[in-house]
Design a protein around this motif. Structure first.
Motif, PDB file in Angstrom:
ATOM      1  N   ALA A   9       0.866  -1.189   0.000  1.00 33.88           N
ATOM      2  CA  ALA A   9       0.000   0.000   0.000  1.00 33.88           C
ATOM      3  C   ALA A   9       0.899   1.235   0.000  1.00 33.88           C
ATOM      4  O   ALA A   9       1.201   1.804   1.056  1.00 33.88           O
ATOM      5  N   ILE A  10       1.326   1.657  -1.178  1.00 34.26           N
ATOM      6  CA  ILE A  10       2.162   2.847  -1.310  1.00 34.26           C
ATOM      7  C   ILE A  10       1.287   4.086  -1.168  1.00 34.26           C
ATOM      8  O   ILE A  10       0.208   4.170  -1.749  1.00 34.26           O
ATOM      9  N   ALA A  11       1.743   5.060  -0.408  1.00 32.17           N
ATOM     10  CA  ALA A  11       0.958   6.266  -0.152  1.00 32.17           C
ATOM     11  C   ALA A  11       0.809   7.104  -1.420  1.00 32.17           C
ATOM     12  O   ALA A  11       1.717   7.166  -2.254  1.00 32.17           O
ATOM     13  N   ASP A  12      -0.340   7.782  -1.542  1.00 30.24           N
ATOM     14  CA  ASP A  12      -0.597   8.635  -2.709  1.00 30.24           C
ATOM     15  C   ASP A  12       0.475   9.700  -2.871  1.00 30.24           C
ATOM     16  O   ASP A  12       0.909   9.997  -3.994  1.00 30.24           O
ATOM     17  N   GLN A  13       0.917  10.293  -1.754  1.00 26.18           N
ATOM     18  CA  GLN A  13       1.911  11.365  -1.864  1.00 26.18           C
ATOM     19  C   GLN A  13       3.240  10.859  -2.390  1.00 26.18           C
ATOM     20  O   GLN A  13       3.984  11.599  -3.051  1.00 26.18           O
TER      21      GLN A  13
END
Length: 387
Positions: A9-13
């Protein structure tokens, strides 16, 4: 051993920051040389970067990776990320398979399908495997080791503990690139629990024992060693950097996504059976899924560290030392080294050797059907012995 499920789950930022960095690239001035002669081709790299920033869908890639059952385990003080696929068959055989550089566990997606459910691809369900595909320490979601010394030999000890923790008292191993070294170390250090190993690469540091008891080099072995030295002189600059000054290189590659793509992408072209056109074998999405994994986990520096550790503990064998478990070897025509069978037989009991019709260094991605068939064939008699 504590084990917990894991999902990427890579962060959007982080995704937004990657795109910003790609668009802000300061491109290197062109030099008067033919395409690919002096490294990555500038035009190809620009096209890949433009696609990465504007069209590559990390979320789609992430969903695809998360279809694989992934876990995190604490193994002898080291956090290890791994895929654990259960086989579809009457008695799946346990197999640990190890990746290398510049790859990752994403190399094995199609191979695992064929190993775990052979009947779905026209094979025999009796050949099914339970496959464990760990990420090497410092790669992807396996954190970098807290202490120095994590060579292929120490990784082999971790894998032995991991397999025991998963309930496998005996198992087989398979690997290429760095994973070949880990598989050899497993067989050498844990012969009572490793039934056999299948390789599609021979580590460059491998040396059989020297001494009066050894046979003189054959003409094929002399030719291999000569060609290997020539390859190292012309193509081995990356490895020399990894083994001597990894932190200096990491400072650049961890900060520049385009630099990282150049360092990794050039190898996928040079080492694959693509006839000079890397996208004949790997799509942009496949290349960028692997490169993005390196970027988002910031693992390029820790990954190169294993080259440093392997240099300090090379794959060399003492006088009279042999590896007991049997070995199978798939020799792909576009692999970077081409050892003759006799060179392996100085140390290993080679019971299966196949000159493959096509494929290169990234065999699991390039030719999953061919590699899966070889792995099934090698382990078929070994699994029968366990019954």
């Amino acid at each position: 051993m504590h084990i917990e499920p894991f999902q990427i789950a890579i962060a959007d930022q982080d995704i937004d920051d990657l795109r910003r960095r790609i668009r802000a690239t300061r491109w290197a001035p062109a030099t008067p040389s033919p395409a690919w002669q002096q490294g990555v081709d500038a035009a190809w790299l620009r096209a890949l970067a433009e696609y990465w920033a504007a069209h590559f869908d990390w979320r789609a890639a992430e969903r695809g990776l998360n279809q694989q059952p992934q876990f995190l385990a604490d193994v002898a003080g080291q956090r290890v990320h791994f895929v654990h696929r259960r086989g579809v068959g009457p008695a799946p055989y346990p197999l640990v398979i190890t990746h290398g550089w510049p790859g990752s566990f994403v190399e094995f997606r199609h191979l695992l399908d064929r190993l775990c459910d052979p009947a779905a691809f026209g094979g025999d369900a009796a050949d099914a495997f339970d496959v464990v595909a760990p990420s090497l320490p410092g790669f992807a979601f396996s954190p970098a080791p807290a202490r120095p010394g994590m060579s292929a030999f120490q990784v082999a000890d971790l894998w032995a503990s991991l397999m025991r923790g998963l309930g496998y008292e005996r198992f087989g191993a398979q690997g290429g690139d760095l994973g070949a070294g880990v598989s050899i170390a497993l067989a050498a250090r844990h012969p009572r629990i490793v039934d056999g190993i299948h390789l599609n690469f021979l580590p460059g540091s491998y040396e059989p024992a020297e001494g009066a008891a050894q046979k003189p080099l054959t003409s094929a072995e002399e030719k291999f060693l000569r060609e290997k030295n020539e390859w190292v002189a012309l193509e081995g600059g990356y490895a020399h950097m990894h083994t001597t000054k990894p932190r200096t290189l990491a400072a650049s590659l961890n900060d520049s996504p385009v630099g990282l793509a150049a360092w990794i992408g050039e190898k996928f072209r040079a080492w694959s059976d693509c006839e000079g056109d890397v996208e004949r074998v790997f799509s942009k999405d496949e290349l960028l899924t692997n490169i993005s994994l390196y970027w988002h986990t910031q693992c390029i520096g820790p990954a190169m560290q294993m080259y440093w550790e392997n240099r300090l503990q090379p794959m060399r064998f003492g006088e009279g030392e042999r590896v007991v478990p049997p070995v199978g070897f798939a020799h792909f025509p576009k692999e970077i080294h081409h050892p003759p069978r006799s060179w392996l037989e100085r140390t290993f009991d080679v019971v299966q050797w196949t000159d493959m019709p096509a494929g290169g260094h990234f065999a699991a991605m390039e030719k999953p059907d061919l590699l899966a068939a070889e792995v099934r064939r090698f382990f078929r008699p070994l699994r029968q012995q366990r019954r």
